[in-house]
Design an enzyme around this catalytic site. Structure first.
Site, PDB file in Angstrom:
ATOM      1  N   ASP A  10      23.319 -11.235 -20.045  1.00 43.84           N
ATOM      2  CA  ASP A  10      23.288 -11.724 -21.600  1.00 43.84           C
ATOM      3  C   ASP A  10      22.229 -10.475 -22.387  1.00 43.84           C
ATOM      4  O   ASP A  10      21.162 -10.368 -21.995  1.00 43.84           O
ATOM      5  CB  ASP A  10      22.707 -12.980 -21.866  1.00 43.84           C
ATOM      6  N   ASP A 109      28.071 -11.380 -26.587  1.00 44.16           N
ATOM      7  CA  ASP A 109      26.905 -10.540 -25.950  1.00 44.16           C
ATOM      8  C   ASP A 109      26.813 -11.107 -24.537  1.00 44.16           C
ATOM      9  O   ASP A 109      25.790 -10.798 -23.908  1.00 44.16           O
ATOM     10  CB  ASP A 109      25.299 -10.522 -26.954  1.00 44.16           C
ATOM     11  N   GLU A 110      27.662 -11.644 -23.939  1.00 45.11           N
ATOM     12  CA  GLU A 110      27.471 -12.195 -22.499  1.00 45.11           C
ATOM     13  C   GLU A 110      28.754 -12.126 -21.811  1.00 45.11           C
ATOM     14  O   GLU A 110      29.776 -12.238 -22.265  1.00 45.11           O
ATOM     15  CB  GLU A 110      26.888 -13.484 -22.444  1.00 45.11           C
TER      16      GLU A 110
HETATM   17  P1  TTP Z   1      22.398 -15.477 -27.875  1.00 43.42           P
HETATM   18  O1  TTP Z   1      22.664 -14.691 -26.884  1.00 43.42           O
HETATM   19  O2  TTP Z   1      22.435 -16.765 -27.867  1.00 43.42           O
HETATM   20  O3  TTP Z   1      21.093 -14.897 -28.512  1.00 43.42           O
HETATM   21  P2  TTP Z   1      20.360 -13.570 -28.747  1.00 43.42           P
HETATM   22  O4  TTP Z   1      21.179 -12.508 -28.086  1.00 43.42           O
HETATM   23  O5  TTP Z   1      20.042 -13.307 -30.218  1.00 43.42           O
HETATM   24  O6  TTP Z   1      19.067 -13.943 -28.155  1.00 43.42           O
HETATM   25  P3  TTP Z   1      18.715 -13.846 -26.513  1.00 43.42           P
HETATM   26  O7  TTP Z   1      17.720 -13.034 -26.357  1.00 43.42           O
HETATM   27  O8  TTP Z   1      17.930 -15.368 -26.418  1.00 43.42           O
HETATM   28  O9  TTP Z   1      19.963 -13.764 -25.671  1.00 43.42           O
HETATM   29  O10 TTP Z   1      23.647 -15.032 -29.206  1.00 43.42           O
HETATM   30  C1  TTP Z   1      23.970 -13.726 -29.165  1.00 43.42           C
HETATM   31  C2  TTP Z   1      24.392 -13.355 -30.632  1.00 43.42           C
HETATM   32  O11 TTP Z   1      25.018 -14.441 -31.364  1.00 43.42           O
HETATM   33  C3  TTP Z   1      22.958 -13.393 -31.609  1.00 43.42           C
HETATM   34  O12 TTP Z   1      22.364 -12.046 -31.518  1.00 43.42           O
HETATM   35  C4  TTP Z   1      23.645 -13.938 -32.676  1.00 43.42           C
HETATM   36  C5  TTP Z   1      24.744 -14.724 -32.450  1.00 43.42           C
HETATM   37  N1  TTP Z   1      24.517 -16.010 -32.977  1.00 43.42           N
HETATM   38  C6  TTP Z   1      24.584 -16.755 -33.996  1.00 43.42           C
HETATM   39  O13 TTP Z   1      25.109 -15.895 -35.125  1.00 43.42           O
HETATM   40  N2  TTP Z   1      24.246 -18.190 -34.083  1.00 43.42           N
HETATM   41  C7  TTP Z   1      23.849 -18.590 -33.291  1.00 43.42           C
HETATM   42  O14 TTP Z   1      23.608 -20.014 -33.396  1.00 43.42           O
HETATM   43  C8  TTP Z   1      23.516 -18.066 -31.906  1.00 43.42           C
HETATM   44  C9  TTP Z   1      22.967 -18.835 -30.648  1.00 43.42           C
HETATM   45  C10 TTP Z   1      23.713 -16.921 -31.658  1.00 43.42           C
HETATM   46 MG    MG Z   2      21.734 -12.846 -25.962  1.00 45.12          MG
END
Ligand code: TTP
Ligand code: MG
Length: 379
Positions: A10, A109-110
């Site tokens: 991720d 992103d995962e």
């Molecule tokens: P995530 O992987 O949940 O969050 P992240 O990558 O920003 O942070 P982390 O380091 O905790 O992994 O989500 C990936 C992308 O998806 C995030 O950059 C933005 C988008 N997103 C939204 O637009 N709304 C949301 O509620 C979430 C959780 C993510």
């Molecule tokens: Mg992320």
């Protein structure tokens, strides 16, 4: 299915990290990426925040107005730039796929990677591969990610989130029970607040109690499948394979500048969404049967009108059908706040390289609820 080596990867604060790379002057500052609804200057929600902004309490889902109160004078607020993040994501996913025996992307992103064969089921080789992947993403895109390595997808997912950002967490089979027992029930991936509240009503308050729970009692509350799933999670067991993601629908949705029941105004807006949808249809070479119009009125009631046509890949059909569906909806004029367009019921998906992807029409995507809801706006 026994003895696998599964990675869950991720990216860290993905959208915010990409934005920082594009604008080096933002380095070191709290950065907040926002989905502006376009209604008033600050209406909308936070898409994500970088780790500096999270220290101020700003995170995904917070209303922009509240985030502005939490932010300090250094905090930078920027709108999402989805097309750009998608391009970066695509390059990273291609890179990850190249490092896997089997690959499954689960959100922008995962992804899960089954690397059992290439690591010969040896966790030391898996660890080196994990660091090699981190280095490759850093070298090519300048981004960090967090990696969980475990015998199955569920535990790998819990592990990738364990040390964020830039973490690498390995949970060997013999440590799985201990690792999973260290979480609160509602922290387990796929168990929502509602389920954990129901469990508390049954007197089950910890992962250990859930693992030793009475199957009959759980079944009476949740049904057989979910009861088994809950016990599996509490034991860190997950037999689901890493398999290519299937796409079952594509939708685009947005908020009108003003509430209106004027056909021309609404259709102009829908036309923009259709353009984006058609772009995806061409890209994926999709054949579809069902076209839907999604309408959210001013009381926030959602209505979906659909029409099924003979299998087609002609994008112009989308425009014609949506025009008709909107006309039908406005026969009893009601002011509209948000509109969306969707195609579904796919026949087959041929990728650019001619690969055929599996499709499914009724089961849901194995994406976390959290992400699923946030992505319905984009995909
Ligand atoms: P995530 O992987 O949940 O969050 P992240 O990558 O920003 O942070 P982390 O380091 O905790 O992994 O989500 C990936 C992308 O998806 C995030 O950059 C933005 C988008 N997103 C939204 O637009 N709304 C949301 O509620 C979430 C959780 C993510
Ligand atoms: Mg992320």
């Amino acid at each position: 299915m026994e003895d696998r080596v599964i990675f869950h990867i991720d990216l860290d604060s993905f959208f915010a990290s990409v934005v920082e790379l594009k604008n080096p002057e933002l380095k070191g500052k709290p950065v907040v990426v926002c989905v502006y609804s376009g209604r008033t200057k600050d209406s909308g929600i936070v898409s994500t925040a970088n780790y500096k902004a999270r220290e101020l309490g700003i995170r995904s889902g917070v209303p922009i107005k509240r985030a502005k109160k939490l932010g300090n004078e250094e905090t930078i607020f920027l709108p999402v730039d989805m097309q750009f993040y998608k391009k970066v994501s695509k390059r990273i996913m291609d890179l990850l796929e190249a490092h896997a025996d089997r690959f499954q992307q689960v959100s922008i992103d995962e992804a899960y990677l089954d690397v059992t064969e290439r690591t010969k089921n040896d966790l030391r080789l898996a660890e080196s591969l994990g660091y090699e992947i981190k280095r490759a993403i850093q070298d090519t895109e300048g981004l960090t990610c967090s990696i969980g390595i475990a015998p199955n997808k569920f535990v790998a997912k819990m592990a990738s989130n364990f040390q964020k950002p830039d973490g690498l967490t390995i949970i060997p089979q013999e440590k799985v029970i201990d690792f999973i027992s260290g979480f609160r029930i509602e922290e387990l991936h796929g168990i929502g607040r509602k389920t954990s509240a129901s469990l508390i009503e049954l007197g089950v308050t910890t992962v250990e109690e859930l693992r030793n729970g009475d199957l009959k009692l759980l079944e009476s509350r949740f049904g057989k499948n979910k009861a088994l799933d809950l016990l599996g999670k509490a034991s860190g067991i997950d037999k689901s394979p890493v398999k290519p993601e299937s796409i079952k629908q594509i939708s685009k949705i947005g908020t009108l500048k003003e509430d209106t029941d004027d056909f021309g105004t609404v259709f102009d807006y829908i036309d923009g969404l259709i353009e984006e949808l058609i772009h995806r249809v061409r890209e994926l070479k999709i054949q579809f049967r069902t076209i839907s119009l999604i309408i959210i009125d001013t009381s926030l009631k959602m209505e979906t009108k659909s029409q099924t046509v003979p299998l087609t890949e002609d994008p112009q059909v989308i425009r014609v059908i949506l025009k008709k569906l909107l006309k039908d909806y406005l026969k009893n004029p009601k002011k509209i706040r948000r509109v969306g367009v969707k195609i579904s019921n796919f026949a087959n998906l041929k990728g650019k390289n001619g690969k055929t992807f599996p499709t499914k029409s009724s089961t849901s995507r194995p994406v976390s609820k959290r992400k699923q809801s946030s992505f319905s706006d984009f995909e």
